[in-house]
Design a protein around this motif. Sequence first.
Motif, PDB file in Angstrom:
ATOM      1  N   ALA A 109      -4.870   6.426   3.183  1.00 23.06           N
ATOM      2  CA  ALA A 109      -5.565   5.288   2.580  1.00 23.06           C
ATOM      3  C   ALA A 109      -5.568   5.376   1.064  1.00 23.06           C
ATOM      4  O   ALA A 109      -5.583   4.350   0.371  1.00 23.06           O
ATOM      5  CB  ALA A 109      -7.006   5.218   3.099  1.00 23.06           C
ATOM      6  N   GLY A 110      -5.517   6.601   0.523  1.00 23.90           N
ATOM      7  CA  GLY A 110      -5.495   6.773  -0.921  1.00 23.90           C
ATOM      8  C   GLY A 110      -4.278   6.152  -1.569  1.00 23.90           C
ATOM      9  O   GLY A 110      -4.358   5.612  -2.683  1.00 23.90           O
ATOM     10  N   VAL A 111      -3.125   6.196  -0.881  1.00 26.01           N
ATOM     11  CA  VAL A 111      -1.910   5.589  -1.417  1.00 26.01           C
ATOM     12  C   VAL A 111      -2.090   4.073  -1.546  1.00 26.01           C
ATOM     13  O   VAL A 111      -1.714   3.463  -2.547  1.00 26.01           O
ATOM     14  CB  VAL A 111      -0.695   5.916  -0.526  1.00 26.01           C
ATOM     15  CG1 VAL A 111       0.541   5.163  -0.987  1.00 26.01           C
ATOM     16  CG2 VAL A 111      -0.420   7.411  -0.536  1.00 26.01           C
ATOM     17  N   VAL A 112      -2.669   3.465  -0.531  1.00 24.93           N
ATOM     18  CA  VAL A 112      -2.890   2.015  -0.558  1.00 24.93           C
ATOM     19  C   VAL A 112      -3.858   1.651  -1.670  1.00 24.93           C
ATOM     20  O   VAL A 112      -3.603   0.718  -2.465  1.00 24.93           O
ATOM     21  CB  VAL A 112      -3.428   1.516   0.799  1.00 24.93           C
ATOM     22  CG1 VAL A 112      -3.760   0.037   0.733  1.00 24.93           C
ATOM     23  CG2 VAL A 112      -2.404   1.788   1.903  1.00 24.93           C
ATOM     24  N   ASP A 113      -4.969   2.358  -1.759  1.00 23.80           N
ATOM     25  CA  ASP A 113      -5.999   2.023  -2.738  1.00 23.80           C
ATOM     26  C   ASP A 113      -5.478   2.115  -4.163  1.00 23.80           C
ATOM     27  O   ASP A 113      -5.696   1.211  -4.974  1.00 23.80           O
ATOM     28  CB  ASP A 113      -7.211   2.940  -2.561  1.00 23.80           C
ATOM     29  CG  ASP A 113      -7.964   2.672  -1.269  1.00 23.80           C
ATOM     30  OD1 ASP A 113      -7.794   1.568  -0.707  1.00 23.80           O
ATOM     31  OD2 ASP A 113      -8.711   3.563  -0.809  1.00 23.80           O
ATOM     32  N   PHE A 114      -4.795   3.214  -4.489  1.00 23.38           N
ATOM     33  CA  PHE A 114      -4.364   3.330  -5.874  1.00 23.38           C
ATOM     34  C   PHE A 114      -3.158   2.450  -6.166  1.00 23.38           C
ATOM     35  O   PHE A 114      -2.957   2.010  -7.299  1.00 23.38           O
ATOM     36  CB  PHE A 114      -4.139   4.789  -6.289  1.00 23.38           C
ATOM     37  CG  PHE A 114      -2.745   5.300  -6.109  1.00 23.38           C
ATOM     38  CD1 PHE A 114      -2.429   6.080  -5.037  1.00 23.38           C
ATOM     39  CD2 PHE A 114      -1.769   5.012  -7.042  1.00 23.38           C
ATOM     40  CE1 PHE A 114      -1.148   6.567  -4.871  1.00 23.38           C
ATOM     41  CE2 PHE A 114      -0.475   5.496  -6.881  1.00 23.38           C
ATOM     42  CZ  PHE A 114      -0.163   6.277  -5.794  1.00 23.38           C
ATOM     43  N   SER A 115      -2.339   2.144  -5.137  1.00 23.43           N
ATOM     44  CA  SER A 115      -1.219   1.230  -5.347  1.00 23.43           C
ATOM     45  C   SER A 115      -1.710  -0.170  -5.697  1.00 23.43           C
ATOM     46  O   SER A 115      -1.125  -0.856  -6.547  1.00 23.43           O
ATOM     47  CB  SER A 115      -0.322   1.183  -4.113  1.00 23.43           C
ATOM     48  OG  SER A 115       0.345   2.409  -3.916  1.00 23.43           O
ATOM     49  N   LYS A 116      -2.776  -0.599  -5.050  1.00 23.85           N
ATOM     50  CA  LYS A 116      -3.353  -1.895  -5.379  1.00 23.85           C
ATOM     51  C   LYS A 116      -3.800  -1.947  -6.837  1.00 23.85           C
ATOM     52  O   LYS A 116      -3.682  -2.974  -7.509  1.00 23.85           O
ATOM     53  CB  LYS A 116      -4.558  -2.188  -4.472  1.00 23.85           C
ATOM     54  CG  LYS A 116      -4.216  -2.487  -3.029  1.00 23.85           C
ATOM     55  CD  LYS A 116      -5.498  -2.742  -2.233  1.00 23.85           C
ATOM     56  CE  LYS A 116      -5.221  -3.041  -0.783  1.00 23.85           C
ATOM     57  NZ  LYS A 116      -6.475  -3.275  -0.018  1.00 23.85           N
ATOM     58  N   HIS A 117      -4.297  -0.802  -7.326  1.00 20.88           N
ATOM     59  CA  HIS A 117      -4.826  -0.764  -8.689  1.00 20.88           C
ATOM     60  C   HIS A 117      -3.746  -0.494  -9.733  1.00 20.88           C
ATOM     61  O   HIS A 117      -3.697  -1.164 -10.766  1.00 20.88           O
ATOM     62  CB  HIS A 117      -5.914   0.306  -8.793  1.00 20.88           C
ATOM     63  CG  HIS A 117      -6.585   0.364 -10.128  1.00 20.88           C
ATOM     64  ND1 HIS A 117      -7.492  -0.583 -10.546  1.00 20.88           N
ATOM     65  CD2 HIS A 117      -6.461   1.248 -11.150  1.00 20.88           C
ATOM     66  CE1 HIS A 117      -7.904  -0.288 -11.770  1.00 20.88           C
ATOM     67  NE2 HIS A 117      -7.294   0.827 -12.151  1.00 20.88           N
TER      68      HIS A 117
END
Length: 281
Positions: A109-117
């Motif tokens: 989930a960390g990959v998704v969260d920081f990719s969005k940002h």
Amino acid sequence: MTTWVRESLHPDYAQSLRVDEMLYDSETAHQRLKVFQNGTFGRVLTLDDVVQTTEGDNFIYHEMMTHVPILAHGAARRVLIIGGGDGGMAREVLRHATIEHVTMVEIDAGVVDFSKHYLPMLSAGAFDDPRLNLVIDDGAAFIRTTAETFDVIIVDSTDPIGPGEVLFTDTFYGHAKRALNQSGILVTQNGVPFMQGDELTNTMRAFKALFADWSCYLATIPTYAGGPMAFGWGTDGDAGQVSLEQLEARYAAAGIETDYYTPAVHKGAFALPGYVSRLMP
């Protein structure tokens, strides 16, 4: 003092990228993530210092892993993406108005969260598309237990080390085939054959046992150093025999513009150099 990130994926060959500005550097439960700015490639994402994608050349990888199977299939409605946490693969799949549903399974989930940002240009709004169902789970566990079926399965995995290793096994490929609809297509990321020949051979050996039509196709992506990258291809349908004229008609009907993919490139990508052909089982 100039800072460089050195990628040491291969035992006797490495590439380095200059870090103009480090934007993100953090450990998750699975891996170390970095995002930095580079003068040629724009924003660069690395996992454990191995380049995963860049703002500059990601279009090649994402276009060739999506438009090749979708346009070859000709009637794909349901797509499964294993991996792809940066959202680039979902972005390209969802450009096809004929796609009704996309399930994307990302372990971190960390990959998704920081990719969005930090990498919003890669997903370009894909995470907000109502056709996308994002599942945070291990891709191998998901494919083993899911009752859903798909027209196209795209395995956008990291290299076969760490959490990505299980996505290169015969068992995983067998479960993926079970989740394909009739005439469905499985495509996989199989590294750079000149540097990672065993990876391609092992996948192709599994595909040969599973599919009537199995092969790989190639694309040259600058930051995946060492030569063209291979993508595994497996299907029991006749999508591999689609003509250039059919592809041109489907591409025109899709109404999309691409920066690397063309119907002619699609056909030519399956023409393999001798050294790659000799890696096939």
